[in-house]
Design a protein around this motif. Structure first.
Motif, short mmCIF file in Angstrom:
data_model
loop_
_atom_site.label_atom_id
_atom_site.label_comp_id
_atom_site.label_asym_id
_atom_site.label_seq_id
_atom_site.Cartn_x
_atom_site.Cartn_y
_atom_site.Cartn_z
N ARG A 24 0.84 -1.19 0.00
CA ARG A 24 0.00 0.00 0.00
C ARG A 24 0.88 1.25 0.00
N ALA A 25 1.02 1.85 -1.18
CA ALA A 25 1.88 3.04 -1.33
C ALA A 25 1.48 4.14 -0.36
N GLY A 26 0.19 4.24 -0.06
CA GLY A 26 -0.28 5.28 0.84
C GLY A 26 0.27 5.18 2.25
N THR A 27 0.77 4.00 2.64
CA THR A 27 1.36 3.87 3.98
C THR A 27 2.81 4.33 4.02
N TRP A 28 3.48 4.37 2.87
CA TRP A 28 4.92 4.66 2.87
C TRP A 28 5.28 5.97 3.56
N PRO A 29 4.53 7.06 3.37
CA PRO A 29 4.87 8.29 4.11
C PRO A 29 4.67 8.17 5.62
N LEU A 30 3.91 7.18 6.08
CA LEU A 30 3.71 6.99 7.52
C LEU A 30 4.95 6.42 8.20
N TRP A 31 5.75 5.66 7.48
CA TRP A 31 6.89 5.00 8.11
C TRP A 31 8.24 5.34 7.47
N SER A 32 8.25 6.30 6.54
CA SER A 32 9.50 6.63 5.85
C SER A 32 9.66 8.14 5.74
N PRO A 33 10.79 8.60 5.21
CA PRO A 33 10.99 10.04 5.02
C PRO A 33 10.21 10.62 3.83
N LEU A 34 9.45 9.81 3.11
CA LEU A 34 8.69 10.29 1.96
C LEU A 34 7.54 11.19 2.42
N VAL A 130 17.58 4.65 2.34
CA VAL A 130 16.79 3.43 2.38
C VAL A 130 16.94 2.72 3.74
N GLN A 131 18.08 2.88 4.41
CA GLN A 131 18.20 2.33 5.76
C GLN A 131 17.17 2.97 6.67
N ARG A 132 16.96 4.28 6.54
CA ARG A 132 15.92 4.97 7.32
C ARG A 132 14.54 4.40 6.97
N MET A 133 14.32 4.10 5.70
CA MET A 133 13.04 3.54 5.28
C MET A 133 12.84 2.14 5.88
N ALA A 134 13.87 1.31 5.78
CA ALA A 134 13.76 -0.06 6.30
C ALA A 134 13.53 -0.06 7.81
N ASP A 135 14.26 0.79 8.52
CA ASP A 135 14.08 0.88 9.97
C ASP A 135 12.66 1.37 10.31
N GLY A 136 12.19 2.36 9.57
CA GLY A 136 10.84 2.88 9.80
C GLY A 136 9.78 1.84 9.51
N LEU A 137 9.95 1.09 8.43
CA LEU A 137 9.02 0.01 8.08
C LEU A 137 8.97 -1.02 9.20
N ALA A 138 10.15 -1.43 9.68
CA ALA A 138 10.22 -2.45 10.73
C ALA A 138 9.52 -1.98 12.01
N ARG A 139 9.78 -0.74 12.41
CA ARG A 139 9.16 -0.20 13.63
C ARG A 139 7.65 -0.06 13.46
N TYR A 140 7.23 0.52 12.35
CA TYR A 140 5.81 0.77 12.12
C TYR A 140 5.04 -0.55 12.07
N ALA A 141 5.56 -1.53 11.36
CA ALA A 141 4.89 -2.84 11.27
C ALA A 141 4.78 -3.48 12.66
N ALA A 142 5.85 -3.39 13.44
CA ALA A 142 5.82 -3.97 14.79
C ALA A 142 4.79 -3.26 15.66
N GLY A 143 4.71 -1.94 15.55
CA GLY A 143 3.75 -1.17 16.33
C GLY A 143 2.32 -1.50 15.97
N ARG A 144 2.07 -1.70 14.69
CA ARG A 144 0.72 -2.03 14.25
C ARG A 144 0.34 -3.45 14.66
N SER A 145 1.31 -4.35 14.68
CA SER A 145 0.98 -5.73 15.04
C SER A 145 0.73 -5.89 16.53
N THR A 146 1.16 -4.88 17.32
CA THR A 146 0.89 -4.93 18.77
C THR A 146 -0.28 -4.03 19.13
N GLY A 147 -0.91 -3.41 18.12
CA GLY A 147 -2.06 -2.56 18.36
C GLY A 147 -1.73 -1.09 18.48
N ALA A 148 -0.45 -0.72 18.52
CA ALA A 148 -0.08 0.69 18.60
C ALA A 148 -0.23 1.33 17.22
#
Length: 149
Positions: A24-34, A130-148
């Protein structure tokens, strides 16, 4: 001459949750510098991507047109970059279940800039971005899977 970069991140989220965000391209600005995400032709950026979709990302004055090239559910997301600074650009995001739980993310690219002699710079710069993007993706996905959120 092609140049490459590879970055790694780990998410506590399972691969399907990480892959769902990539789709979902629309999520990318939520977890990256985009700053913004759109689909070329005016489609819904929150709809799951399909091979052939062209995503348009904006960061400040920069615009990146990125066709989706390959999708392997919960395992791999491949995209390119067209009409920009590169003669060729292919990025691969591989997701693997981690032995300790969660997902190991490997995000790599091969690029060839249009301007000779700039490949080493672009590989260095994009590797950091892209390291910032990968780190942001990892954190955001983890937060969503725990309900945050």
């Amino acid at each position: 001459m092609p140049h490459t970069y590879t970055v790694h991140a780990h998410s506590a989220a399972e691969p399907h949750a990480v892959f769902a965000l990539l789709l979902r391209a629309g999520t990318w600005p939520l977890w990256s510098p985009l700053d913004r995400a759109e689909l070329e032709g005016g489609g819904d950026p929150d709809a799951p991507a399909q091979v052939g979709d062209v995503r348009v990302f904006r960061t400040g004055p920069s615009v990146s047109r990125e066709p989706v090239l390959e999708l392997v559910p919960d395992r791999r997301f491949v995209y390119g970059n067209v009409g920009g600074l590169f003669r060729s650009y292919r990025a691969v995001i591989d997701l693997a279940p981690s032995p300790d739980g969660g997902t190991d993310v490997t995000w790599s690219a091969t690029l060839e800039p249009k301007l000779p002699g700039t490949g080493r710079f672009w590989a260095w710069y994009l590797g950091r971005f892209v390291q910032r993007m990968a780190d942001g993706l990892a954190r955001y996905a983890a937060g969503r899977s725990t309900g945050a959120r």
